[in-house]
Design an enzyme around this catalytic site. Structure first.
Site, PDB file in Angstrom:
ATOM      1  N   GLU A 217       3.549  -7.435 -18.506  1.00 40.43           N
ATOM      2  CA  GLU A 217       3.589  -8.443 -19.563  1.00 40.43           C
ATOM      3  C   GLU A 217       4.895  -9.222 -19.509  1.00 40.43           C
ATOM      4  O   GLU A 217       5.924  -8.685 -19.081  1.00 40.43           O
ATOM      5  CB  GLU A 217       3.512  -7.737 -20.933  1.00 40.43           C
ATOM      6  CG  GLU A 217       2.115  -7.533 -21.464  1.00 40.43           C
ATOM      7  CD  GLU A 217       1.541  -8.791 -22.108  1.00 40.43           C
ATOM      8  OE1 GLU A 217       2.018  -9.911 -21.813  1.00 40.43           O
ATOM      9  OE2 GLU A 217       0.614  -8.649 -22.917  1.00 40.43           O
ATOM     10  N   ASP A 218       4.871 -10.456 -19.982  1.00 38.52           N
ATOM     11  CA  ASP A 218       6.098 -11.235 -20.104  1.00 38.52           C
ATOM     12  C   ASP A 218       6.898 -10.803 -21.325  1.00 38.52           C
ATOM     13  O   ASP A 218       8.094 -10.578 -21.261  1.00 38.52           O
ATOM     14  CB  ASP A 218       5.790 -12.742 -20.167  1.00 38.52           C
ATOM     15  CG  ASP A 218       4.713 -13.080 -21.194  1.00 38.52           C
ATOM     16  OD1 ASP A 218       4.086 -12.160 -21.770  1.00 38.52           O
ATOM     17  OD2 ASP A 218       4.487 -14.279 -21.420  1.00 38.52           O
TER      18      ASP A 218
ATOM     19  N   ASP B 264       5.871  -8.834 -28.587  1.00 42.42           N
ATOM     20  CA  ASP B 264       6.470  -9.276 -29.846  1.00 42.42           C
ATOM     21  C   ASP B 264       6.011  -8.319 -30.960  1.00 42.42           C
ATOM     22  O   ASP B 264       6.625  -7.284 -31.179  1.00 42.42           O
ATOM     23  CB  ASP B 264       6.030 -10.725 -30.065  1.00 42.42           C
ATOM     24  CG  ASP B 264       6.651 -11.371 -31.281  1.00 42.42           C
ATOM     25  OD1 ASP B 264       7.461 -10.712 -31.951  1.00 42.42           O
ATOM     26  OD2 ASP B 264       6.331 -12.537 -31.577  1.00 42.42           O
TER      27      ASP B 264
HETATM   28  P1  5GP Z   1       2.334 -10.151 -29.775  1.00 45.40           P
HETATM   29  O1  5GP Z   1       0.837  -9.984 -29.784  1.00 45.40           O
HETATM   30  O2  5GP Z   1       3.072  -9.008 -29.141  1.00 45.40           O
HETATM   31  O3  5GP Z   1       2.862 -10.480 -31.140  1.00 45.40           O
HETATM   32  O4  5GP Z   1       2.652 -11.465 -28.992  1.00 45.40           O
HETATM   33  C1  5GP Z   1       2.527 -11.554 -27.656  1.00 45.40           C
HETATM   34  C2  5GP Z   1       2.394 -12.986 -27.243  1.00 45.40           C
HETATM   35  O5  5GP Z   1       3.028 -13.912 -28.120  1.00 45.40           O
HETATM   36  C3  5GP Z   1       3.080 -13.148 -25.926  1.00 45.40           C
HETATM   37  O6  5GP Z   1       2.226 -12.809 -24.866  1.00 45.40           O
HETATM   38  C4  5GP Z   1       3.486 -14.595 -25.951  1.00 45.40           C
HETATM   39  O7  5GP Z   1       2.413 -15.380 -25.500  1.00 45.40           O
HETATM   40  C5  5GP Z   1       3.723 -14.891 -27.415  1.00 45.40           C
HETATM   41  N1  5GP Z   1       5.160 -14.827 -27.759  1.00 45.40           N
HETATM   42  C6  5GP Z   1       5.767 -13.943 -28.572  1.00 45.40           C
HETATM   43  N2  5GP Z   1       7.092 -14.195 -28.657  1.00 45.40           N
HETATM   44  C7  5GP Z   1       7.315 -15.272 -27.876  1.00 45.40           C
HETATM   45  C8  5GP Z   1       8.505 -16.020 -27.547  1.00 45.40           C
HETATM   46  O8  5GP Z   1       9.628 -15.757 -27.985  1.00 45.40           O
HETATM   47  N3  5GP Z   1       8.335 -17.058 -26.686  1.00 45.40           N
HETATM   48  C9  5GP Z   1       7.131 -17.404 -26.161  1.00 45.40           C
HETATM   49  N4  5GP Z   1       7.091 -18.446 -25.330  1.00 45.40           N
HETATM   50  N5  5GP Z   1       5.994 -16.731 -26.452  1.00 45.40           N
HETATM   51  C10 5GP Z   1       6.098 -15.671 -27.303  1.00 45.40           C
END
Ligand code: 5GP
Length: 184
Positions: free
Chosen positions: A102-103, A106
């Site tokens: 994963e990149d 969050d």
């Molecule tokens: P989660 O489901 O863990 O809240 O979010 C994951 C997704 O939210 C990541 O795969 C990404 O696409 C987006 N995301 C969360 N934080 C960031 C951030 O700081 N920058 C960017 N570009 N995308 C984010």
């Protein structure tokens, strides 16, 4: 250095050289952990395309490489009202050692969907490698997260695969949004 993407200003946060060095260490750890195991490494597009490429160049054990995407659909209910379905996987994961790349993690909601869908295929093991993690946003703990590049704060980041409004994925370094007082 400051850059502008659409309506936001960003400042340099992680230089490529730092990312490259850290990625190399993650790969070395993977080489040791998966010696003689032939794992399937699955990258989640679009955000992880550069990280995956750099990581795979440093992994020296035999691996199979796969790419998936998450498609949002509104057929089911989740906390956000949208379920994300993993699409594009062409390898059967039954009995395999799986590493999800994963990149960024969050809240962890996206990762929960992914893990659920990967587990349905009954792999032998599942580990997660993420370049970035935001520990303060994380809603639950994941035992599967075995490899982390950098722990960061809640600030929005862009570059090295990550986008803002579809832009910035091609930036070599990672930039952090400059928070203007009206946003706080
Ligand atoms: P989660 O489901 O863990 O809240 O979010 C994951 C997704 O939210 C990541 O795969 C990404 O696409 C987006 N995301 C969360 N934080 C960031 C951030 O700081 N920058 C960017 N570009 N995308 C984010």
């Amino acid at each position: 250095m400051k850059i502008e993407i659409e309506d936001k200003e960003f400042t340099c946060f992680l230089e490529y050289e730092q990312i490259r060095k850290r990625t190399r260490l993650l790969a070395i750890q993977m080489n040791v952990d998966y010696d003689n195991r032939l794992p399937v490494v699955i990258a989640v597009l679009n955000g992880s395309f550069l990280f995956m490429a750099d990581l795979m160049k440093e992994v020296t054990i035999p691996v199979e490489v796969a790419f998936v995407k998450l498609a949002s659909y509104h057929g089911g209910e989740s906390t956000s009202g949208t379920v994300k379905k993993m699409i594009g996987l062409e390898i059967d994961l039954k009995g395999r050692d799986v590493i999800i790349v994963e990149d960024i993690v969050d809240t962890g909601i996206t990762l929960s969907y992914l893990l659920e869908q990967v587990r349905e295929q009954e792999p032998a093991s599942v580990a997660v490698c993420t370049l970035l993690i935001k520990p303060d946003s994380l809603q639950k703990e994941f035992d599967e997260i075995a490899y982390v590049g950098f722990e960061i704060g809640n600030e929005f980041v862009v570059g090295y695969g990550l986008d803002y409004k579809g832009l910035g994925r091609n930036l070599k370094d990672i930039y952090q949004a400059i928070v203007v007082p009206s946003e706080t």
